[in-house]
Design a protein around this motif. Structure first.
Motif, short mmCIF file in Angstrom:
data_model
loop_
_atom_site.label_atom_id
_atom_site.label_comp_id
_atom_site.label_asym_id
_atom_site.label_seq_id
_atom_site.Cartn_x
_atom_site.Cartn_y
_atom_site.Cartn_z
N TRP A 1 36.07 37.24 59.60
CA TRP A 1 35.41 37.89 58.52
C TRP A 1 35.41 39.53 59.10
N GLN A 2 36.10 40.29 60.24
CA GLN A 2 36.57 41.21 60.17
C GLN A 2 37.67 41.64 59.08
N CYS A 3 38.53 40.73 59.07
CA CYS A 3 39.56 41.46 58.27
C CYS A 3 39.05 40.81 56.87
N PHE A 4 38.16 39.87 56.71
CA PHE A 4 38.17 40.37 54.80
C PHE A 4 37.20 41.35 54.61
N ARG A 5 35.96 41.60 55.34
CA ARG A 5 35.30 42.67 55.19
C ARG A 5 35.73 44.51 55.69
N TYR A 6 36.97 43.81 56.15
CA TYR A 6 36.77 45.37 56.11
C TYR A 6 38.46 45.60 55.79
N ILE A 7 39.48 44.94 55.36
CA ILE A 7 40.57 45.03 54.62
C ILE A 7 40.44 44.59 53.75
N GLN A 8 40.14 43.28 53.47
CA GLN A 8 40.10 42.99 51.87
C GLN A 8 39.49 42.86 51.41
N MET A 9 38.35 43.00 51.41
CA MET A 9 36.88 43.24 50.31
C MET A 9 37.36 44.50 50.17
N PRO A 10 37.69 45.77 50.36
CA PRO A 10 37.58 46.88 49.58
C PRO A 10 38.78 46.54 49.00
N GLN A 11 39.83 46.45 49.02
CA GLN A 11 40.60 45.87 48.04
C GLN A 11 40.60 45.38 46.72
N ILE A 12 39.62 44.41 46.96
CA ILE A 12 39.49 43.33 46.27
C ILE A 12 38.51 43.68 45.14
N TRP A 13 37.17 44.27 45.82
CA TRP A 13 36.87 44.51 44.64
C TRP A 13 36.97 46.71 44.22
N ARG A 14 38.54 46.57 44.12
CA ARG A 14 39.08 47.69 43.48
C ARG A 14 39.03 47.15 42.06
N VAL A 15 40.24 45.78 42.46
CA VAL A 15 40.55 45.25 41.40
C VAL A 15 39.80 44.64 41.00
N ALA A 16 39.28 44.14 41.33
CA ALA A 16 37.67 42.90 40.06
C ALA A 16 36.84 43.94 40.07
N ILE A 17 36.77 44.77 40.24
CA ILE A 17 35.42 45.58 38.88
C ILE A 17 36.17 46.28 37.70
N PRO A 18 36.89 46.72 37.61
CA PRO A 18 37.46 46.51 35.70
C PRO A 18 37.60 44.85 35.04
N GLY A 19 37.61 44.12 35.33
CA GLY A 19 37.63 42.68 35.17
C GLY A 19 36.38 42.62 35.18
N LEU A 20 35.08 42.10 35.87
CA LEU A 20 34.01 41.96 36.33
C LEU A 20 32.60 42.81 35.22
N GLY A 21 33.48 44.03 35.33
CA GLY A 21 32.34 44.91 33.76
C GLY A 21 32.52 44.43 32.33
N ASN A 22 34.10 43.73 32.15
CA ASN A 22 34.28 44.31 31.17
C ASN A 22 33.06 42.05 31.03
N LEU A 23 33.22 40.98 31.75
CA LEU A 23 32.35 40.27 31.85
C LEU A 23 30.54 39.90 31.75
N TRP A 24 30.37 41.14 32.81
CA TRP A 24 29.04 42.16 32.23
C TRP A 24 28.60 41.99 30.54
N GLN A 25 29.59 42.51 29.99
CA GLN A 25 29.25 43.28 28.79
C GLN A 25 29.26 42.15 28.29
N GLY A 26 30.04 40.83 28.16
CA GLY A 26 29.81 40.12 27.34
C GLY A 26 29.16 39.09 27.36
N SER A 27 28.74 39.05 29.06
CA SER A 27 27.40 38.15 28.95
C SER A 27 26.16 38.03 28.77
N VAL A 28 25.99 40.22 28.39
CA VAL A 28 25.33 40.66 27.97
C VAL A 28 25.20 40.51 26.60
N LYS A 29 26.24 40.25 26.18
CA LYS A 29 26.25 39.64 24.49
C LYS A 29 26.07 38.37 24.19
N ASP A 30 26.74 37.17 25.06
CA ASP A 30 26.16 36.38 24.69
C ASP A 30 24.56 35.70 25.69
#
Length: 226
Positions: free
Chosen positions: A134-163
C-alpha cells in the motif's frame, strides 16, 4: 433576448441536472476504470482476458445504443423478474449506468498505460526499504500514475459532459431537453440551442483550465519527490 431571460431559470435547472449526471458518471467511471485496469494487469488469465473482452466490446459500440439497451432493456428485464411490482429504470439511472460503463472502459486503458509507465525498479526499491504494498502504491505509484493519467481522464470528462445530451432522448430533464422545450414553446430553436451550446462551451473552458492546473500540480509534485 427577453425569451432567454424568461426561460433562464428553466435552463439553469437543466444545467444542474447535466452537471449532476456528468459528475456522477465520472465517479462511477473512475472506480470502474481503475478496477478494470487492475484486472487487465493481473497475471491471472481468467481475470485479465474477460476485462479486455468487456472493454473492447464497450468501446466498439455507440454510447447511444448502450443507453437504449439499458433504459428499455433494463425495464423489460425487471418486468420479467418482478412482474407488476418491477421498478422502472429512470432516465438518470440509465444515463449514469450507460455513460459510466463507457467512461470506465476508456479510463481502464488510461489507467493501464499509467500503471505501466511507472518503472518496476522503483517499486522494488520501495519494497527493499521496507515499504508495504500500500505504501508503494500511495507514495511511489499514485503520484506518477495521476501525472500520466490526468490528460486522458480530462479528455474523457469533457466527452462525458457532451454525451449527457444523449440522455435527453429518453426523457432526462437536462439542459438539452429544457432548451428543446423552450424552443418549441417560443418557436425560436436557433436562440435556445445556441444558449445550450454556450453553456456546454463554458463548462468545457472551465474544465480545460482546471485540468491544466491539475497537470501542473501533479508534475510539480513528482518533480519535488525526485
Amino acid at each position: 433576448m427577453q425569451p432567454v431571460i424568461d426561460y433562464l431559470p428553466l435552463l439553469l435547472q437543466g444545467l444542474a441536472t447535466t452537471l449532476k449526471l456528468a459528475v456522477s458518471t465520472v465517479i462511477v467511471g473512475l472506480i470502474l476504470g481503475l478496477l478494470l485496469a487492475l484486472a487487465k494487469l493481473s497475471p491471472r488469465a481468467w481475470l485479465s482476458r474477460p476485462a479486455f473482452w468487456v472493454t473492447n466490446f464497450l468501446r466498439g459500440i455507440p454510447e447511444f445504443l448502450v443507453l437504449l439497451v439499458i433504459y428499455f432493456g433494463g425495464t423489460q428485464v425487471l418486468g420479467q423478474v418482478f412482474g407488476d411490482k418491477a421498478p422502472n429504470v429512470s432516465p438518470f439511472l440509465a444515463g449514469l449506468i450507460a455513460l459510466g460503463v463507457i467512461f470506465g472502459a476508456y479510463a481502464s486503458e488510461t489507467f493501464r498505460a499509467a500503471f505501466q509507465s511507472v518503472p518496476r525498479g522503483q517499486i522494488e526499491a520501495g519494497r527493499a526499504y521496507g515499504f508495504s504494498a500500500w505504501q508503494c502504491f500511495r507514495y511511489i505509484q499514485m503520484p506518477q500514475i495521476w501525472r500520466v493519467a490526468i490528460p486522458g481522464l480530462g479528455n474523457l470528462w469533457q466527452g462525458s459532459v457532451k454525451d449527457t445530451a444523449l440522455v435527453s432522448v429518453v426523457g432526462l430533464d437536462d439542459v438539452m431537453r429544457k432548451a428543446q422545450q423552450a424552443a418549441q414553446t417560443t418557436r425560436e430553436p436557433f436562440t435556445f440551442y445556441l444558449v445550450a451550446s454556450l453553456m456546454f462551451l463554458i463548462i468545457t473552458l472551465i474544465s480545460m483550465w482546471l485540468i491544466a492546473k491539475a497537470e501542473k500540480r501533479a508534475s510539480r509534485g513528482v518533480a519535488g519527490a525526485r
